[in-house]
Enzyme design. Structure first.
Site, PDB file in Angstrom:
ATOM      1  N   ASP A  80      11.402  48.421  64.701  1.00 50.50           N
ATOM      2  CA  ASP A  80      12.180  47.250  65.115  1.00 50.50           C
ATOM      3  C   ASP A  80      11.436  46.425  66.159  1.00 50.50           C
ATOM      4  OD1 ASP A  80      12.561  49.536  66.747  1.00 50.50           O
ATOM      5  OD2 ASP A  80      14.298  48.611  67.702  1.00 50.50           O
ATOM      6  N   GLU A 138      15.004  51.417  67.552  1.00 48.20           N
ATOM      7  CA  GLU A 138      14.728  52.249  68.737  1.00 48.20           C
ATOM      8  C   GLU A 138      15.066  51.503  70.018  1.00 48.20           C
ATOM      9  OE1 GLU A 138      12.847  53.490  72.286  1.00 48.20           O
ATOM     10  OE2 GLU A 138      12.109  51.743  71.185  1.00 48.20           O
TER      11      GLU A 138
END
Length: 402
Positions: A80, A138
């Site tokens: 991400d 995350e």
């Protein structure tokens, strides 16, 4: 075996760079990743890897089954990006306004894709299996690790390894540590409710700014006077908002911040002390308050045996003097959840290089890495995974003979 793998990874380095720059130009925010996991899944499927998609929501898990029986080792990479405008002047600059890979997750993903390709090419020599965990989200709690674990990404996994490319460490350096290496990362919000009024008549008000500034000062005494100085802890007030006019005393104030700890008992004590300090400060001034404390990721605690194996493995890749036991850092990581379920270790791969402009800290608009760090990370991860499988197979063989 390792030399041929290293040569192959070196051959794949241009492909790693290409993948990293593709992801860098096309970042996706946490919990909004669509094209990234689809791209990962398509590539792994083309390699012949067994692939599960939508794991825990947006995760991708691949399984490489070795040609020989043995244990199963996991390797994790996150994918991400962050809500930051990319300010670098490079041809692979983010093409998505206000979103960029400012923490190296693009490189983590590219690294694991290259690792997958080499392991597939050598799977008949593997004494066991490798699970490739491509994790979403995350950066934002509650993160992607927990839902992926709940959805079975660690089923059958005996140990796990992960790395973070780190711009504050020079390229070619590996940082490791047994025990806590990254802190629990929590968030708190305090809302103060006073009584507003005219700036010329403060005696008729309960000034939320005055209460808030006193509270900010008092909170600092928790770390300096209530916590054992041998127990690391951080309490940071990162945001203070109140009022919007020069002649109006604000009736409310909002304070937001973070607490970082390694010891759960210290964490609980800080929460208890914050409650006490907030209550006495606000009530002493006649103000009301609300206090919300959100526990984030727990501390990342590396297991001794796997960390020792990682250090030995890293010394096969880079000079031993470049494999360094590091001090813990107060940043947070949801890799902690994997380590609560299975033994393993999380380490740092140096990615900083002033000659290539890779000097900015993580989450900076001009963050970048020396891409050579991906090759180092790939070699160390493969070495650790293969060593784990072969060492466990050897020990099992000895035990069966005895």
């Amino acid at each position: 075996m390792f030399e041929s793998m290293y040569r192959r990874l070196s051959e794949l380095f241009p492909e790693m760079v290409q993948w990293r720059r593709h992801f860098h130009m096309n970042p996706e925010l946490s919990f909004m990743e669509e094209k990234t996991p689809a791209t990962i899944a398509e590539y792994l499927t083309q390699l012949g890897v067994e692939v599960r998609t939508g794991v825990g929501g947006r995760g991708v898990v691949g399984i490489i089954r070795g040609g020989k029986p043995g244990k199963t080792v996991g390797i994790r990479a996150d994918f991400d990006a962050l809500a930051i405008q990319d300010e670098k002047d490079v041809d692979y600059k983010s093409q998505v306004p206000g979103v960029m890979h400012a923490c190296g997750h693009d490189a983590h993903t590219a690294t694991l894709l290259a690792v997958a390709k080499v392991l597939v090419e050598n799977k008949e020599e593997l004494h066991g299996n490798v699970v490739l965990i491509h994790q979403f989200a995350e950066e934002i709690a509650p993160g992607g690790a927990l839902p992926m674990i709940e959805d079975g990404c660690l089923d059958g996994v005996d140990a796990i390894f992960g790395t973070h490319l780190w711009s504050s460490h020079p390229v070619g350096e590996i940082g490791y540590r047994t025990g806590p290496i990254m802190a629990a990362a929590d968030k708190f919000t305090i809302e103060i409710k006073g009584r507003g009024g005219h700036g010329a008549a403060p005696h008729e008000t309960i000034d939320s700014i005055v209460v808030g500034t006193a509270l900010v000062q008092n909170l600092q005494q928790i770390i300096s006077r209530r916590i054992n100085p041998l127990k690391p802890a951080v309490l940071t007030v990162a945001s203070f908002h109140a009022g919007d006019a020069f002649n109006v005393i604000a009736d409310s104030a909002s304070i937001i911040g973070t607490v970082r700890t390694f010891d759960p008992e210290v964490q609980d004590l800080i929460i208890q002390e914050m409650e006490r300090v907030i209550k006495t400060t606000c009530e002493g001034a006649g103000a009301q308050y609300t206090f919300v404390y959100d526990k984030g990721y727990p501390a990342v605690c590396n297991h001794p045996e796997e960390t020792a194996l990682l250090a030995r493995s890293a010394a096969q890749v880079v000079p031993a003097e470049h494999v360094k036991e590091m001090e813990p850092i107060m940043g947070g990581e949801d890799f902690a959840y994997y380590l609560q379920k299975v033994p393993g270790t999380f380490f740092f791969t140096g990615a900083g290089n002033p000659d290539k402009g890779a000097t900015y800290p993580h989450h900076h608009p001009k963050f970048d890495i020396d891409e050579q760090a991906m090759l180092t990370a790939a070699k160390v991860l493969i070495t650790a995974a293969v060593n784990y499988l072969h060492e466990k197979d050897s020990k099992a063989a000895v035990a069966s003979v005895n």
